[in-house]
Design a protein around this motif. Structure first.
Motif, PDB file in Angstrom:
ATOM      1  N   ARG A 460      -5.373  -3.691   1.961  1.00 31.40           N
ATOM      2  CA  ARG A 460      -4.911  -3.380   0.556  1.00 31.40           C
ATOM      3  C   ARG A 460      -5.761  -2.186   0.362  1.00 31.40           C
ATOM      4  NH1 ARG A 460      -6.475  -4.641  -5.175  1.00 31.40           N
ATOM      5  NH2 ARG A 460      -4.665  -5.387  -6.203  1.00 31.40           N
ATOM      6  N   ASN A 461      -4.675  -1.158  -0.250  1.00 35.92           N
ATOM      7  CA  ASN A 461      -4.985   0.069  -0.461  1.00 35.92           C
ATOM      8  C   ASN A 461      -5.614   0.893   0.703  1.00 35.92           C
ATOM      9  OD1 ASN A 461      -3.833  -0.163  -2.948  1.00 35.92           O
ATOM     10  ND2 ASN A 461      -5.865  -0.578  -4.079  1.00 35.92           N
ATOM     11  N   GLY A 462      -5.113   0.446   1.953  1.00 38.51           N
ATOM     12  CA  GLY A 462      -5.653   1.076   3.237  1.00 38.51           C
ATOM     13  C   GLY A 462      -7.106   0.500   3.625  1.00 38.51           C
ATOM     14  N   PRO A 472      -1.074 -11.323  -7.246  1.00 37.78           N
ATOM     15  CA  PRO A 472       0.323 -11.242  -7.666  1.00 37.78           C
ATOM     16  C   PRO A 472       0.527  -9.807  -8.381  1.00 37.78           C
ATOM     17  CG  PRO A 472      -0.729 -13.348  -8.371  1.00 37.78           C
ATOM     18  CD  PRO A 472      -1.791 -12.425  -7.880  1.00 37.78           C
ATOM     19  N   GLY A 473       1.668  -9.203  -7.872  1.00 34.46           N
ATOM     20  CA  GLY A 473       2.236  -7.908  -8.402  1.00 34.46           C
ATOM     21  C   GLY A 473       1.956  -7.029  -7.626  1.00 34.46           C
ATOM     22  N   ASP A 474       1.254  -7.138  -6.479  1.00 37.29           N
ATOM     23  CA  ASP A 474       0.727  -6.093  -5.289  1.00 37.29           C
ATOM     24  C   ASP A 474       2.176  -5.785  -4.525  1.00 37.29           C
ATOM     25  OD1 ASP A 474      -1.709  -5.987  -6.195  1.00 37.29           O
ATOM     26  OD2 ASP A 474      -2.590  -6.829  -4.333  1.00 37.29           O
ATOM     27  N   LYS A 475       2.537  -4.658  -4.149  1.00 36.16           N
ATOM     28  CA  LYS A 475       3.717  -4.332  -3.413  1.00 36.16           C
ATOM     29  C   LYS A 475       3.069  -4.492  -2.059  1.00 36.16           C
ATOM     30  CE  LYS A 475       7.205  -0.862  -2.220  1.00 36.16           C
ATOM     31  NZ  LYS A 475       7.395   0.472  -2.794  1.00 36.16           N
ATOM     32  N   VAL A 476       3.806  -5.359  -1.079  1.00 30.96           N
ATOM     33  CA  VAL A 476       3.373  -5.447   0.240  1.00 30.96           C
ATOM     34  C   VAL A 476       4.459  -5.106   1.254  1.00 30.96           C
ATOM     35  CG1 VAL A 476       1.708  -7.362  -0.427  1.00 30.96           C
ATOM     36  CG2 VAL A 476       3.945  -8.028   0.067  1.00 30.96           C
ATOM     37  N   VAL A 477       3.975  -5.070   2.525  1.00 30.75           N
ATOM     38  CA  VAL A 477       4.608  -4.973   3.809  1.00 30.75           C
ATOM     39  C   VAL A 477       4.278  -6.023   4.595  1.00 30.75           C
ATOM     40  CG1 VAL A 477       5.607  -3.560   5.764  1.00 30.75           C
ATOM     41  CG2 VAL A 477       5.305  -2.473   3.270  1.00 30.75           C
ATOM     42  N   VAL A 478       4.649  -6.905   5.126  1.00 35.57           N
ATOM     43  CA  VAL A 478       4.265  -8.099   6.087  1.00 35.57           C
ATOM     44  C   VAL A 478       5.184  -8.058   7.280  1.00 35.57           C
ATOM     45  CG1 VAL A 478       3.671  -9.625   3.860  1.00 35.57           C
ATOM     46  CG2 VAL A 478       6.048  -9.704   5.039  1.00 35.57           C
ATOM     47  N   ARG A 487       1.494 -11.962  10.786  1.00 33.57           N
ATOM     48  CA  ARG A 487       0.247 -11.494  11.362  1.00 33.57           C
ATOM     49  C   ARG A 487      -0.369 -10.289  10.727  1.00 33.57           C
ATOM     50  NH1 ARG A 487      -0.461 -13.493  16.669  1.00 33.57           N
ATOM     51  NH2 ARG A 487       0.706 -15.309  16.808  1.00 33.57           N
ATOM     52  N   TYR A 488       0.357  -9.425   9.918  1.00 32.77           N
ATOM     53  CA  TYR A 488      -0.102  -8.423   9.056  1.00 32.77           C
ATOM     54  C   TYR A 488       0.358  -8.083   7.902  1.00 32.77           C
ATOM     55  CZ  TYR A 488      -0.494  -3.405   8.351  1.00 32.77           C
ATOM     56  OH  TYR A 488      -0.961  -1.818   7.807  1.00 32.77           O
ATOM     57  N   VAL A 489      -0.505  -7.984   6.787  1.00 37.04           N
ATOM     58  CA  VAL A 489      -0.192  -7.814   5.414  1.00 37.04           C
ATOM     59  C   VAL A 489      -0.744  -6.371   4.969  1.00 37.04           C
ATOM     60  CG1 VAL A 489      -0.264  -8.587   3.246  1.00 37.04           C
ATOM     61  CG2 VAL A 489       0.102 -10.044   5.133  1.00 37.04           C
ATOM     62  N   SER A 490       0.250  -5.392   4.614  1.00 37.01           N
ATOM     63  CA  SER A 490      -0.352  -4.239   3.993  1.00 37.01           C
ATOM     64  C   SER A 490      -0.050  -4.273   2.468  1.00 37.01           C
ATOM     65  CB  SER A 490       0.236  -2.997   4.696  1.00 37.01           C
ATOM     66  OG  SER A 490      -0.104  -2.026   4.156  1.00 37.01           O
ATOM     67  N   ALA A 491      -0.939  -4.413   1.705  1.00 35.17           N
ATOM     68  CA  ALA A 491      -0.779  -4.572   0.030  1.00 35.17           C
ATOM     69  C   ALA A 491      -1.134  -3.155  -0.356  1.00 35.17           C
ATOM     70  CB  ALA A 491      -1.538  -5.686  -0.564  1.00 35.17           C
ATOM     71  N   GLU A 492      -0.146  -2.951  -1.534  1.00 30.14           N
ATOM     72  CA  GLU A 492      -0.606  -1.837  -2.519  1.00 30.14           C
ATOM     73  C   GLU A 492      -0.580  -1.971  -3.837  1.00 30.14           C
ATOM     74  OE1 GLU A 492       1.569   2.573  -3.520  1.00 30.14           O
ATOM     75  OE2 GLU A 492       2.099   1.500  -1.912  1.00 30.14           O
ATOM     76  N   ASP A 493      -1.683  -1.643  -4.299  1.00 31.31           N
ATOM     77  CA  ASP A 493      -1.804  -1.914  -5.995  1.00 31.31           C
ATOM     78  C   ASP A 493      -0.831  -1.328  -6.833  1.00 31.31           C
ATOM     79  OD1 ASP A 493      -2.637  -2.720  -8.329  1.00 31.31           O
ATOM     80  OD2 ASP A 493      -4.726  -2.271  -8.093  1.00 31.31           O
TER      81      ASP A 493
END
Length: 931
Positions: A460-462, A472-478, A487-493
């Motif tokens: 989350r945020n690196g 909820p509301g975070d922008k993610v790439v899964v 296997r992988y989640v990258s979330a951006e606030d």
């Protein structure tokens, strides 16, 4: 008598009565002896008298020495008054007080205080004025110091010896008297000094309170010894006397483990003793680490490791996959320590080693990756010139994504040979997190449900975070193998810093009211169009569609603006009503009588404050929200009755526009019911049937529990029982222990019966007009409308009922007219019939009750004739008559009344309308004409 004496060889005769010199001396001697005997006897009698007087003026008692000083003795005296605070009395020593040993020999008082030992049993002699005369050591006294083992049935056990105790026994500790219950002070294991005589305890002095010792060992079942005595097997809790003790733990094949512990009074000390196996310790290490170790062929673990071995020679072997095994022989001495180090050589014939790793980060330009191994360790790995395989074919490193697993192949020397993609993240999704719950996140407005792998990497945020950090509301790439294996989640606030607040929402006419555990809610308003994510994350619903009582999680930015909302709990059941009943953990509302289940987790609010889950009352107006199974999640108390008191009533038959009359059921026997106006405006709750009953349907005899305000207005009503035996008629009397009313309705009287309309001085007599009822065959309610009082009874034969009178034939010459009304009734117990008096027939035998005015009160029909005749005489000839085409014969003694006058059978004529009766057609014994 004459005596003679010899003088000069001649006998001289002496006249009788004259004494000689020797005889005089003998007489004088005897006299002196008698006088001495008399004096000694007098002295002895005087001494005995003095002793008797002294004995009558002295009192002996038993005592126990608590402590001795040169100038005083401190004594326990059995039977001391219970209000004394100290257990001992002070006895000053002086020259006037004799101190005697057990043989009765006198002791010097000054030295006695130093030679007597505490616990000695003494006998104390006092004058009646309290002056101590002497103190003597009792020879058969018992002075025992030992361990208190218990007291039961008036007997105390100390170190295996039993003594009786009674109310006079002194129990003491440090000179203070114990309470009346020595168990408040004494516990098993305490060291006490007991002083006794002839098996009876005189005093029990607590010397040293005991403490607890918890003994544990590395060998379960090891034998435990305290001060050389066996006490049990470890683990063991012991109650022993205070002080130092030697604890020894012994186990077969091991050396004893010994420790000295200090036990303090009423405190607990724990000691762990580990009997050691004889032998030494060898520490084994290797290069590389994690090599398998075996001793004498028995696996022991991986290096580095320390092993305890028995004395003697042992074979130690170390092996590791890809390396040659090494062995060494070591001599172990008792209590010695040895160290062995192995340097393993690579096995040239060994296959390559395989290691699984997960890609954490990638630097495609290098190329290099941060890997996480199965043991949790991480490292950055440069993979230049290392082939990457996907199946049977090589592929490019720049296609590898975070979260994928790689199988790394190493030669025995630890050099990376190649890598194989064990998993490939073929699924990729970008979007906004709509909802999270455990290992599930819902992404994008198409509501993809993605399940996280237990080893999934979350950023989350690196920054790597736990899965709980995704909001909820975070922008993610899964990335993942599929939606079920992310296997992988990258979330951006993208919504900025925000904080959640969970609230319960209730819809009102003016909008929405919220309830939260927060003491101060932020200033915000809820708009009906606010989008709320469903609790399963599978869609939106507007706030206006959220059922009242549902729990919503709101996310606020730092400016207090709502940036996100999702459902925590959506009420499957939402209902408003009044609490009608409780049954264990079940709550019922009068609006539906559906059972709701309440727990400690149920949120209960009144006003704006959260209350304890049990802060609910009968009659509360509430809004509830529950799951479809009825599990209550939320209760809001809209209104609570201001109850002044509660009472139980039985309803009366009397009613008015203002309400129904009720009678308060007395709480104590002998009290009379008090009237109360029941002005119920809502249906009464009937919990036993899980229903409501309109007030108009309630009947006399129904029992209610009422909740009343200060003015006795009814706030709430609960049906206790309904009247099943509804009687509105007359009391007929009592037979075989049962009360009967009109229509032969009745039964035994209930113990909880309520009587209304008459006092203990009144009597419910037959013919009384009543309203009554009951349940289960028992009469529990009687209300008198009018009491009948029959003061005199008459028995006779019915002649006629006419002109408002019942005419009874008392004898052949006397007719008694008894005034009756249209409602006057009678009963026939034999035929189980009750009816109005005008149904009585000529010739029937009755007993009637009349009042002071001779008016009819009640009647009993005793018998009815076999033959009854009513009709017009068609022919009359003497005692023979023809009526209704049937012939009848009057008996010789038949009574005939015509027009109210006594006459004979010859007065009967054709055309007379008669009523007649008799045992058969040939013996009519009574005939009445025109009356």
């Amino acid at each position: 008598m004459e005596t003679s004496a010899v003088k000069g060889g001649q006998r001289i005769q002496r006249p009788s009565g004259v004494k000689g010199p020797g005889q005089t001396r003998r007489t004088l001697g005897r006299t002196l002896v008698w006088l001495a005997a008399i004096a000694v006897t007098g002295t002895l009698l005087f001494a005995a008298g003095m002793r008797l007087a002294l004995a009558l003026n002295t009192v002996k008692s038993q005592a126990v020495l608590y402590a001795a000083h040169p100038d005083k003795l401190l004594l326990f005296e059995p039977g001391m008054t219970p209000d004394e605070r100290t257990a001992y009395r002070v006895l000053p020593l002086n020259a006037k007080i004799k101190v005697l040993d057990s043989r009765g020999r006198a002791m010097d008082p000054a030295s006695a205080g130093m030679t007597l030992v505490p616990g000695t049993v003494l006998e104390v002699s006092r004058r009646k004025d309290g002056q101590v005369l002497w103190v003597r050591v009792v020879p058969d006294g018992v002075n025992l110091e030992g361990e208190f083992q218990g007291m039961s049935g008036g007997r105390i056990t100390v170190s295996g010896q039993e003594f009786s105790v009674d109310a006079s026994t002194v129990f003491a500790y440090e000179g203070s008297k114990m309470s009346s219950s020595p168990f408040a002070f004494l516990e098993r294991g305490d060291v006490v000094r007991i002083s006794a005589r002839q098996g009876r305890a005189l005093a029990v002095d607590l010397i040293s309170p005991s403490g607890w010792v918890q003994v544990s060992s590395n060998v379960e079942g090891a034998r435990v010894y305290v001060d050389g005595k066996y006490r049990g097997k470890a683990p063991l809790e012991l109650k022993i006397a205070a002080g130092e003790h030697e604890i020894r733990v012994r186990a077969p094949g091991r050396s004893d483990a010994v420790a000295t512990v200090l036990v303090e009074p009423r405190k607990e000390v724990a000691v762990t003793l580990e009997p050691r196996v004889p032998g030494g310790v060898v520490t084994i290490s290797s290069k590389p680490r994690d090599a398998d170790v075996s001793v004498d062929g028995k696996p022991m673990g991986k290096t580095p490791i320390s092993v305890t071995l028995s004395p003697g020679f042992h074979e130690v072997a170390v092996s590791k996959e890809g390396f040659l095994e090494q062995q060494k022989r070591v001599l172990i001495e008792d209590a010695a320590t040895e160290a062995l180090e192995f340097t393993l050589e690579v096995d040239p014939k060994a296959p390559p080693m395989r290691v699984m790793a997960t890609v954490v980060r990638a630097w495609p330009d290098v190329p290099a990756f941060e890997l996480r191994y199965e043991n949790g360790q991480r490292e950055r790995l440069d993979v230049r010139d290392i082939p990457l395989y996907q199946g049977f074919f090589t592929t490019s490193w720049d296609t590898v994504l975070p979260g994928e697993e790689l199988e790394l192949h190493y030669d025995p020397a630890g050099r990376l040979i190649k890598a194989v993609r064990a998993t490939v993240n073929r699924f990729r999704l970008e979007g906004q997190v709509m909802w999270t719950s455990g290992d599930v996140i819902v992404v994008s407005e198409r509501f993809y449900q993605c399940r996280l792998n237990p080893d999934a990497l979350i950023f989350r945020n690196g920054v790597e975070v736990s899965r709980d950090a995704i909001l909820p509301g975070d922008k993610v790439v899964v990335h993942g193998v599929s939606t079920e294996d992310i296997r992988y989640v990258s979330a951006e606030d993208v919504l900025g810093e925000r904080y959640p607040l969970e609230v319960f929402v209730i819809k009102t006419r003016d909008g929405f009211t919220i309830y939260s555990d927060e003491t101060e809610l932020p200033w915000f308003s809820l708009e009906p169009g606010l989008k709320v994510v469903e609790e399963d994350g599978q869609g939106y619903i507007p706030l206006s569609s959220v059922p009242s009582g549902s729990r919503i999680r709101l996310y606020f930015d730092m400016a207090g603006k709502i940036v996100w909302a999702d459902l925590v709990f959506k009420a499957a059941l939402s209902e408003e009503g009044r609490i009608a009943a409780f049954d264990g953990d079940r709550v019922f509302l009068n609006s539906s009588w559906r059972p709701y289940f309440i727990t400690e987790e149920t949120a209960v609010y009144r006003d704006k404050d959260r209350r304890r889950f049990f802060d609910l009352s009968i009659g509360d107006t509430v809004l509830v929200a529950a799951t479809k199974e009825g599990q209550l999640k939320f209760v809001y108390v809209r209104d609570r009755m201001q109850v002044h008191r509660t009472t139980s009533v039985v309803l009366s038959w009397q009613a008015s526009k203002a309400g129904r009359l009720g009678w308060e059921i007395p709480e104590r026997a002998g009290e009379e019911p008090a009237p109360i106006l029941v002005n119920l405006k809502v249906p009464a709750a009937y919990p036993s049937q899980l229903t409501n009953i309109p007030f108009q349907r309630l009947a006399a005899g129904d029992r209610l529990k009422l909740w009343l305000d200060k003015e006795d207005n009814v706030l709430w009503a609960e049906v206790l029982s309904l009247n099943e035996m509804k009687v509105d008629g007359y009391y007929m009397g009592q037979k075989d222990g049962q009360l009967y009313f009109t229509g032969f309705v009745g039964g035994p009287l209930s113990s909880r019966a309520v009587f209304v309309g008459f006092s203990e001085l009144d009597e419910l007599g037959p013919g009384s007009r009543v309203v009554a009822g009951g349940k289960n065959g028992l009469i529990d309610y009687i209300e008198a409308i009018s009491l009948a009082e029959g003061i005199r009874s008459y028995s006779g034969t019915v002649l006629s009922v006419s002109g408002g009178c019942l005419n009874l034939l008392m004898n052949e010459q006397w007719v008694l007219p008894v005034p009756v009304t249209r409602e006057s009734r009678f009963v026939d117990w034999n035929l189980r019939v009750d009816d109005k008096v005008d149904k009585l027939f000529t010739g029937e035998q009755v007993r009637v009750l009349v009042d002071y005015d001779m008016d009819y009160v009640w009647g009993e029909r005793r018998s009815t004739p076999q033959v009854k005749v009513e009709g017009v005489v068609e022919q009359a000839q003497g005692r023979h008559i023809l009526v209704n085409s049937k012939s009848y014969v009057l008996s010789k003694d038949a009574v005939v009344y015509k027009n109210g006058k006594l006459t004979t059978a010859w007065a009967l004529a054709k055309g007379d309308r008669i009523r007649a009766a008799g045992p058969d057609r040939e013996n009519l014994d009574i005939v009445v004409v025109g009356w």
